[in-house]
Write an enzyme that holds these catalytic residues in place. Structure first.
Site, PDB file in Angstrom:
ATOM      1  N   SER A  79      -3.046  -7.880   2.847  1.00 50.67           N
ATOM      2  CA  SER A  79      -3.326  -7.740   4.281  1.00 50.67           C
ATOM      3  C   SER A  79      -3.713  -9.100   4.863  1.00 50.67           C
ATOM      4  O   SER A  79      -3.268  -9.483   5.951  1.00 50.67           O
ATOM      5  CB  SER A  79      -4.462  -6.746   4.506  1.00 50.67           C
ATOM      6  OG  SER A  79      -4.127  -5.500   3.964  1.00 50.67           O
ATOM      7  N   LYS A 100     -17.295  -7.260   8.023  1.00 49.78           N
ATOM      8  CA  LYS A 100     -16.012  -7.963   8.170  1.00 49.78           C
ATOM      9  C   LYS A 100     -15.659  -8.044   9.645  1.00 49.78           C
ATOM     10  O   LYS A 100     -16.155  -7.293  10.465  1.00 49.78           O
ATOM     11  CB  LYS A 100     -14.927  -7.220   7.395  1.00 49.78           C
ATOM     12  CG  LYS A 100     -14.996  -7.468   5.900  1.00 49.78           C
ATOM     13  CD  LYS A 100     -13.672  -7.156   5.248  1.00 49.78           C
ATOM     14  CE  LYS A 100     -13.690  -7.447   3.755  1.00 49.78           C
ATOM     15  NZ  LYS A 100     -12.446  -7.035   3.107  1.00 49.78           N
ATOM     16  N   ARG A 128      -1.440  -5.778  -8.259  1.00 48.80           N
ATOM     17  CA  ARG A 128      -0.230  -6.573  -8.009  1.00 48.80           C
ATOM     18  C   ARG A 128       0.034  -7.544  -9.141  1.00 48.80           C
ATOM     19  O   ARG A 128       1.156  -7.711  -9.601  1.00 48.80           O
ATOM     20  CB  ARG A 128      -0.377  -7.362  -6.693  1.00 48.80           C
ATOM     21  CG  ARG A 128      -0.384  -6.498  -5.468  1.00 48.80           C
ATOM     22  CD  ARG A 128      -0.930  -7.238  -4.291  1.00 48.80           C
ATOM     23  NE  ARG A 128      -2.327  -7.599  -4.517  1.00 48.80           N
ATOM     24  CZ  ARG A 128      -3.174  -7.954  -3.563  1.00 48.80           C
ATOM     25  NH1 ARG A 128      -2.763  -8.050  -2.324  1.00 48.80           N
ATOM     26  NH2 ARG A 128      -4.424  -8.239  -3.841  1.00 48.80           N
ATOM     27  N   HIS A 162       0.844  -1.210   0.000  1.00 46.74           N
ATOM     28  CA  HIS A 162       0.000   0.000   0.000  1.00 46.74           C
ATOM     29  C   HIS A 162       0.879   1.260   0.000  1.00 46.74           C
ATOM     30  O   HIS A 162       0.616   2.217  -0.727  1.00 46.74           O
ATOM     31  CB  HIS A 162      -0.894   0.043   1.249  1.00 46.74           C
ATOM     32  CG  HIS A 162      -1.959  -1.005   1.315  1.00 46.74           C
ATOM     33  ND1 HIS A 162      -2.154  -1.815   2.409  1.00 46.74           N
ATOM     34  CD2 HIS A 162      -2.915  -1.372   0.410  1.00 46.74           C
ATOM     35  CE1 HIS A 162      -3.171  -2.627   2.191  1.00 46.74           C
ATOM     36  NE2 HIS A 162      -3.646  -2.385   0.980  1.00 46.74           N
TER      37      HIS A 162
END
Ligand code: PNS
Length: 165
Positions: A132, A41, A94, A17
């Site tokens: 993450s 979440k 990515r 990030h």
């Protein structure tokens, strides 16, 4: 005024990030790192913890004169971007596997707010596998994540672990 938002869960912020923020900074006057408040979440860090951590970390990164701020939001990313008068949504890619998900989001956000453009940055290949979720998993299983997440994040993860032990 070229203002962008960089939305995400950031649970927690990774060096991937940070790499994206450093790459985006020269192109904007202000980037608002926007932490999504998603009650569905089950995050490791509260939104307030994430915002505070990111604020501290951003103080020591290359920003090329770009103002870096942090905020949280609920609801639609496109609405938050509009409310903040941002003209761009920054996202990092990515690998090819990110593309489909990111394309769908970018097109949906464009449908919602045609004036706001999504801009993608390719993170350095050294972070191409860093997420993450993976960082939390490896850390919780006792693996090394140094160099992949900021030191402060690692310290806060250690503290969380001690808290719940
Ligand atoms: O870092 P993440 O978890 O991949 O970020 C995903 C995020 C927060 C950018 C995405 O879930 C999002 O924008 N959520 C807010 C709800 C929304 O706007 N949904 C429509 C976008 S397609």
């Amino acid at each position: 005024m070229r203002r962008a938002i960089f939305p995400g869960s950031f649970d927690p912020l990774t060096n991937g990030h940070l790499d994206v923020i450093e790459r985006a900074a020269p192109l904007f006057d202000e980037i608002i790192v926007a932490v999504l408040n998603n009650p569905d979440k089950n995050p490791m860090f509260t939104v307030e913890e994430r915002v505070a951590m990111i604020q501290e970390i951003l103080q020591s990164i290359k920003h090329n004169g770009c103002k870096l701020t942090v905020d949280s939001f609920s609801g639609l990313t496109a609405e938050f971007a509009k409310a903040r008068m941002a003209t761009a949504i920054v996202r990092g890619i990515r690998a090819v596997s990110d593309y489909e998900y990111e394309l769908r989001m970018a097109l949906m956000n464009r449908k919602l707010e045609p004036e706001i453009e999504t801009v993608f940055f390719m993170a350095d290949e050294e972070y191409s596998y860093v997420s993450s979720t993976l960082m939390k998993q490896v850390f919780l299983l006792g693996g090394r994540v140094d160099g992949l997440i900021p030191d402060l994040v690692e310290a806060k993860m250690q503290a969380k672990l001690a808290e719940t032990a």
